[in-house]
Design a protein around this motif. Sequence first.
Motif, mmCIF file in Angstrom:
data_model
loop_
_atom_site.group_PDB
_atom_site.id
_atom_site.type_symbol
_atom_site.label_atom_id
_atom_site.label_comp_id
_atom_site.label_asym_id
_atom_site.label_seq_id
_atom_site.Cartn_x
_atom_site.Cartn_y
_atom_site.Cartn_z
ATOM 1 N N GLY A 230 0.786 -1.227 0.000
ATOM 2 C CA GLY A 230 0.000 0.000 0.000
ATOM 3 C C GLY A 230 0.814 1.271 0.000
ATOM 4 O O GLY A 230 0.257 2.368 -0.069
ATOM 5 N N GLN A 231 2.122 1.152 0.081
ATOM 6 C CA GLN A 231 2.983 2.331 0.055
ATOM 7 C C GLN A 231 3.202 2.782 -1.392
ATOM 8 O O GLN A 231 3.173 1.973 -2.318
ATOM 9 N N PRO A 232 3.441 4.067 -1.627
ATOM 10 C CA PRO A 232 3.617 4.565 -2.996
ATOM 11 C C PRO A 232 4.922 4.085 -3.606
ATOM 12 O O PRO A 232 5.898 3.837 -2.898
ATOM 13 N N TYR A 233 4.916 3.978 -4.925
ATOM 14 C CA TYR A 233 6.139 3.607 -5.633
ATOM 15 C C TYR A 233 6.981 4.855 -5.875
ATOM 16 O O TYR A 233 6.480 5.869 -6.351
ATOM 17 N N VAL A 234 8.252 4.775 -5.558
ATOM 18 C CA VAL A 234 9.207 5.851 -5.809
ATOM 19 C C VAL A 234 10.287 5.303 -6.724
ATOM 20 O O VAL A 234 10.902 4.275 -6.427
ATOM 21 N N ALA A 235 10.521 5.977 -7.841
ATOM 22 C CA ALA A 235 11.475 5.499 -8.836
ATOM 23 C C ALA A 235 12.903 5.798 -8.400
ATOM 24 O O ALA A 235 13.288 6.962 -8.273
ATOM 25 N N ILE A 236 13.691 4.754 -8.168
ATOM 26 C CA ILE A 236 15.065 4.996 -7.726
ATOM 27 C C ILE A 236 15.928 5.506 -8.870
ATOM 28 O O ILE A 236 16.952 6.163 -8.638
ATOM 29 N N GLY A 237 15.517 5.236 -10.115
ATOM 30 C CA GLY A 237 16.244 5.804 -11.241
ATOM 31 C C GLY A 237 16.168 7.313 -11.250
ATOM 32 O O GLY A 237 17.155 8.005 -11.564
ATOM 33 N N LYS A 238 15.024 7.843 -10.875
ATOM 34 C CA LYS A 238 14.866 9.295 -10.808
ATOM 35 C C LYS A 238 15.794 9.880 -9.747
ATOM 36 O O LYS A 238 16.375 10.964 -9.925
ATOM 37 N N ILE A 239 15.941 9.169 -8.623
ATOM 38 C CA ILE A 239 16.827 9.645 -7.561
ATOM 39 C C ILE A 239 18.273 9.665 -8.045
ATOM 40 O O ILE A 239 19.028 10.608 -7.772
ATOM 41 N N LEU A 240 18.668 8.634 -8.793
ATOM 42 C CA LEU A 240 20.028 8.611 -9.321
ATOM 43 C C LEU A 240 20.261 9.754 -10.301
ATOM 44 O O LEU A 240 21.355 10.328 -10.352
ATOM 45 N N ILE A 241 19.244 10.105 -11.052
ATOM 46 C CA ILE A 241 19.364 11.253 -11.959
ATOM 47 C C ILE A 241 19.520 12.539 -11.160
ATOM 48 O O ILE A 241 20.382 13.378 -11.457
ATOM 49 N N GLU A 242 18.693 12.701 -10.126
ATOM 50 C CA GLU A 242 18.759 13.909 -9.305
ATOM 51 C C GLU A 242 20.105 14.051 -8.614
ATOM 52 O O GLU A 242 20.591 15.169 -8.395
ATOM 53 N N ARG A 243 20.726 12.917 -8.299
ATOM 54 C CA ARG A 243 22.033 12.950 -7.642
ATOM 55 C C ARG A 243 23.189 13.087 -8.631
ATOM 56 O O ARG A 243 24.346 13.178 -8.234
ATOM 57 N N GLY A 244 22.874 13.080 -9.911
ATOM 58 C CA GLY A 244 23.915 13.199 -10.915
ATOM 59 C C GLY A 244 24.673 11.920 -11.180
ATOM 60 O O GLY A 244 25.725 11.935 -11.828
ATOM 61 N N GLU A 245 24.147 10.790 -10.718
ATOM 62 C CA GLU A 245 24.816 9.507 -10.915
ATOM 63 C C GLU A 245 24.563 8.940 -12.315
ATOM 64 O O GLU A 245 25.408 8.239 -12.874
ATOM 65 N N LEU A 246 23.391 9.202 -12.872
ATOM 66 C CA LEU A 246 23.032 8.761 -14.207
ATOM 67 C C LEU A 246 22.297 9.882 -14.924
ATOM 68 O O LEU A 246 21.676 10.733 -14.273
ATOM 69 N N THR A 247 22.355 9.879 -16.235
ATOM 70 C CA THR A 247 21.566 10.830 -17.019
ATOM 71 C C THR A 247 20.251 10.166 -17.408
ATOM 72 O O THR A 247 20.138 8.929 -17.390
ATOM 73 N N PRO A 248 19.235 10.942 -17.771
ATOM 74 C CA PRO A 248 17.977 10.328 -18.203
ATOM 75 C C PRO A 248 18.161 9.352 -19.357
ATOM 76 O O PRO A 248 17.466 8.339 -19.441
ATOM 77 N N GLN A 249 19.099 9.650 -20.252
ATOM 78 C CA GLN A 249 19.332 8.764 -21.389
ATOM 79 C C GLN A 249 19.976 7.444 -20.962
ATOM 80 O O GLN A 249 19.811 6.420 -21.622
#
Length: 389
Positions: A230-249
């Motif tokens: 019942g908890q919301p889904y949070v995309a960890i890929g988005k977090i990595l993008i925000e941290r500069g670890e990966l680009t959206p591409q």
Amino acid sequence: MPFAHLKTPLLITLTCLWMTGCSTINQDTSTEHPAAGIGDPICWSQLPNWHEDTALQAIPALESQCPRLGKQSEWSNFCEALTNHTPIDEEGIRQLLESHFVPHRINGNNGNNRGLFTGYYEPTLNGSYQRSDRYYYPLYQRPPSMLQLELGSRFPDLKNQRVRGLLKGNKVVPFYDRAAIDGANKPLAGNEILWVDDADAAFFLHIQGSGRVQLPDGTMVAVGYADQNGQPYVAIGKILIERGELTPQEVSLQTINDWLKSHPKEADELKNHNPSYVFFTLRNDVESGPRGSLNVPLTQERSVAVDRRVIPLGTPLWINTTLPDNTPYQRLMVAQDTGGAINGPIRADIFFGRGNRAEKLAGEMKQKGEIYALIPKESSKSAESAECK
């Protein structure tokens, strides 16, 4: 199960899950654009490359749902014809569909008729029924302590929403999140159905919604989606993008998995940003594959997860998109699954099956495209078909 999700399959998945939150349905009330959802009927000739697909490959998906849908008046004639019309060739299946269905374009929000296509697959993990130094990470069954709350009649906004809780004294509180479940206190100890040897693989299994587990003696068992916390889904890929670890591409299942493996001390912290947690059940259909929200076996590259608020489960679909290498991908599919992140009128999660190819496509798929719904002629929405020459 897009997750299977969601059910599954679930029916959880990839780019939308990795990168961004998915938008909910937005019914456009302006006069400039048609309302989002199933639009007016069109001609079969307007389906891009309708005659180019090997539509015979979709017959197992269509046949599998006829025992359920064939009891409905709008489906009974087609299912009877499909059952009795054997043998059948490519042109024959197209003629059968054309005689029983009417194609409709799916309209997107604000006049945008191109939406997002992602993919999911059935992974294989290594595991055991017994915990050991190698098989250390649990897959849990649905815990009896988790309450399923049906509040839609009192709070309309919660209708069809997944609300799960836990009784604490005389209060119902939200059920444990990922950090608590996997934390030191192990509140769900005793609910394990299997133990696997890779914590990251277990995390991705939650996203796929179902999979297979190879036991030490080589025996293969299957697990399917049972419920979610019942908890919301949070995309960890988005977090990595925000941290500069990966680009959206760069974001894909593979690159996120590589990051987790190369940062073992930070992996749990990152995964705990996603509080959603999936519970499993043992399946007895190891070879036939996972079942979607329609409770029929998913067919490789012919079953798709959709937003059932827009597209009824069981609806045949014509999709017009591309694969990650930009190869055209136009084919007949069937809406047989749902997923927590599959929201909106033009949003689909393609079940790619199992194996290396399926994993690669599911991990990289984040393409734009169109969806056309094939609506039974007996349905009121398709009573008046398009004027076609």
